[in-house]
Design an enzyme around this catalytic site. Sequence first.
Site, PDB file in Angstrom:
ATOM      1  CG  ASP A   1      53.271  25.582  94.927  1.00  0.00           C
ATOM      2  OD1 ASP A   1      53.563  25.042  95.996  1.00  0.00           O
ATOM      3  OD2 ASP A   1      52.664  24.987  94.013  1.00  0.00           O
TER       4      ASP A   1
ATOM      5  CG  ASP B   1      49.403  24.521  91.109  1.00  0.00           C
ATOM      6  OD1 ASP B   1      49.901  24.630  92.243  1.00  0.00           O
ATOM      7  OD2 ASP B   1      49.368  23.444  90.495  1.00  0.00           O
TER       8      ASP B   1
ATOM      9  CG  ASP C   1      49.745  27.087  96.261  1.00  0.00           C
ATOM     10  OD1 ASP C   1      50.382  26.695  97.261  1.00  0.00           O
ATOM     11  OD2 ASP C   1      49.925  26.623  95.125  1.00  0.00           O
TER      12      ASP C   1
HETATM   13  P1  ADP Z   1      53.673  21.459  97.897  1.00  0.00           P
HETATM   14  O1  ADP Z   1      53.780  22.630  98.808  1.00  0.00           O
HETATM   15  O2  ADP Z   1      54.992  21.171  97.245  1.00  0.00           O
HETATM   16  O3  ADP Z   1      52.565  21.610  96.892  1.00  0.00           O
HETATM   17  P2  ADP Z   1      52.072  19.698  99.700  1.00  0.00           P
HETATM   18  O4  ADP Z   1      51.844  20.691 100.792  1.00  0.00           O
HETATM   19  O5  ADP Z   1      50.906  19.327  98.848  1.00  0.00           O
HETATM   20  O6  ADP Z   1      53.361  20.117  98.818  1.00  0.00           O
HETATM   21  O7  ADP Z   1      52.620  18.331 100.353  1.00  0.00           O
HETATM   22  C1  ADP Z   1      53.754  18.335 101.177  1.00  0.00           C
HETATM   23  C2  ADP Z   1      54.275  16.936 101.409  1.00  0.00           C
HETATM   24  O8  ADP Z   1      53.279  16.136 102.079  1.00  0.00           O
HETATM   25  C3  ADP Z   1      54.586  16.174 100.154  1.00  0.00           C
HETATM   26  O9  ADP Z   1      55.870  16.478  99.661  1.00  0.00           O
HETATM   27  C4  ADP Z   1      54.478  14.740 100.654  1.00  0.00           C
HETATM   28  O10 ADP Z   1      55.662  14.365 101.322  1.00  0.00           O
HETATM   29  C5  ADP Z   1      53.346  14.797 101.636  1.00  0.00           C
HETATM   30  N1  ADP Z   1      52.055  14.428 101.022  1.00  0.00           N
HETATM   31  C6  ADP Z   1      50.981  15.241 100.819  1.00  0.00           C
HETATM   32  N2  ADP Z   1      49.974  14.551 100.266  1.00  0.00           N
HETATM   33  C7  ADP Z   1      50.404  13.291 100.052  1.00  0.00           C
HETATM   34  C8  ADP Z   1      49.817  12.088  99.515  1.00  0.00           C
HETATM   35  N3  ADP Z   1      48.562  12.051  99.031  1.00  0.00           N
HETATM   36  N4  ADP Z   1      50.570  10.963  99.487  1.00  0.00           N
HETATM   37  C9  ADP Z   1      51.831  10.971  99.973  1.00  0.00           C
HETATM   38  N5  ADP Z   1      52.440  12.051 100.499  1.00  0.00           N
HETATM   39  C10 ADP Z   1      51.744  13.203 100.553  1.00  0.00           C
HETATM   40 MG    MG Z   2      51.056  22.684  95.679  1.00  0.00          MG
END
Ligand code: ADP
Ligand code: MG
Length: 313
Positions: A38, A258, A262
């Site tokens: 991740d 983490d 995931d």
């Molecule tokens: P990762 O797989 O890298 O952990 P996430 O699945 O949590 O990423 O989030 C993917 C995308 O969704 C982020 O890169 C962002 O663009 C958007 N996003 C998610 N949650 C938020 C939030 N609270 N505020 C702004 N953007 C968000």
């Molecule tokens: Mg993540």
Amino acid sequence: ATPTAVMVATGVGASHGILIKGGDALERAQNISYVIFDKTGTLTQGKAAVTTVKVFAEMELGDFLTLVASAEASSEHPLSKAILDYAYHYHFFDKLPTSDAAKQSRDQILSEWLLEAIDFSALPGRGVQCLINGKRVLVGNRALLAENGVTVPTEAENFLVDLELNAKTGVLVAYDDSFIGALGIADPLKREAMVVVRGLQKMGICPVMVTGDNSRTAHAVAKEVGIEDVRAEVMPAGKADVIRSLQKDGSIVAMVGDGINDSPALAAADVGMAIGAGTDIAIEAADYVLVRNNLEDVITAIDLSRKTFARIR
Ligand code: ADP
Ligand code: MG
């Protein structure tokens, strides 16, 4: 390996903060072909910080930041924490107390400072939405704005592409169905990330990155860390599909992650490794828990398995 050898290996693991849930997981780890990482909080430190802000509407920067922080206040996402902290710092030249350290004073500060947001919802992999002053506020990625029919002007698109090429995550903001501005957020790599990626390659293991983040940002981070296989813009449920597709030819696949997002992937992997403090649900879904939050322990864990099962062959 004999039960004694497994017990010894489990003890050696534990002394490194590597908790192994059973002999089967220990055995599978020797044959890992892919390690899927991740991005956010696993390869990166998970200490996101706002580095750039640009307002594209007739609005003061301070008012823009208050609006965005108010919309994000109920989110647990690392991006939301970065935005709240930046906005608070902008107004008060001080660091917002972390929720653990000073929950009461933090809640008090937030309730006095932020605008009231109602109908809040967090949209996994996309962002947040709520109503402020009776108007809809959207904070998130392009997909979130597109779904809601908000168009992003070319000038703003250029601003976003530029920061994404520099490994930053672009966050877009809409108010009352109009695009009003964007923020760039950086999350530095863990210091050992590159060495661990190299180490895995030397062991004949292919490292892969999977993330919900934008493709340009993901590729920029992957390039820094030396990973060639990148799966970006993957929604939370899609991470498990990535694993299953790699398992199709019988390959043994490990997943290191983490977050709450995931857990399905940790469970789908042949060897799920939860890293760091993690969330309870991630730890539950994993075969290994890497307590020290250090990526070197991925290599230590695989080495331990290889040594334990090589002895008796
Ligand atoms: P990762 O797989 O890298 O952990 P996430 O699945 O949590 O990423 O989030 C993917 C995308 O969704 C982020 O890169 C962002 O663009 C958007 N996003 C998610 N949650 C938020 C939030 N609270 N505020 C702004 N953007 C968000
Ligand atoms: Mg993540």
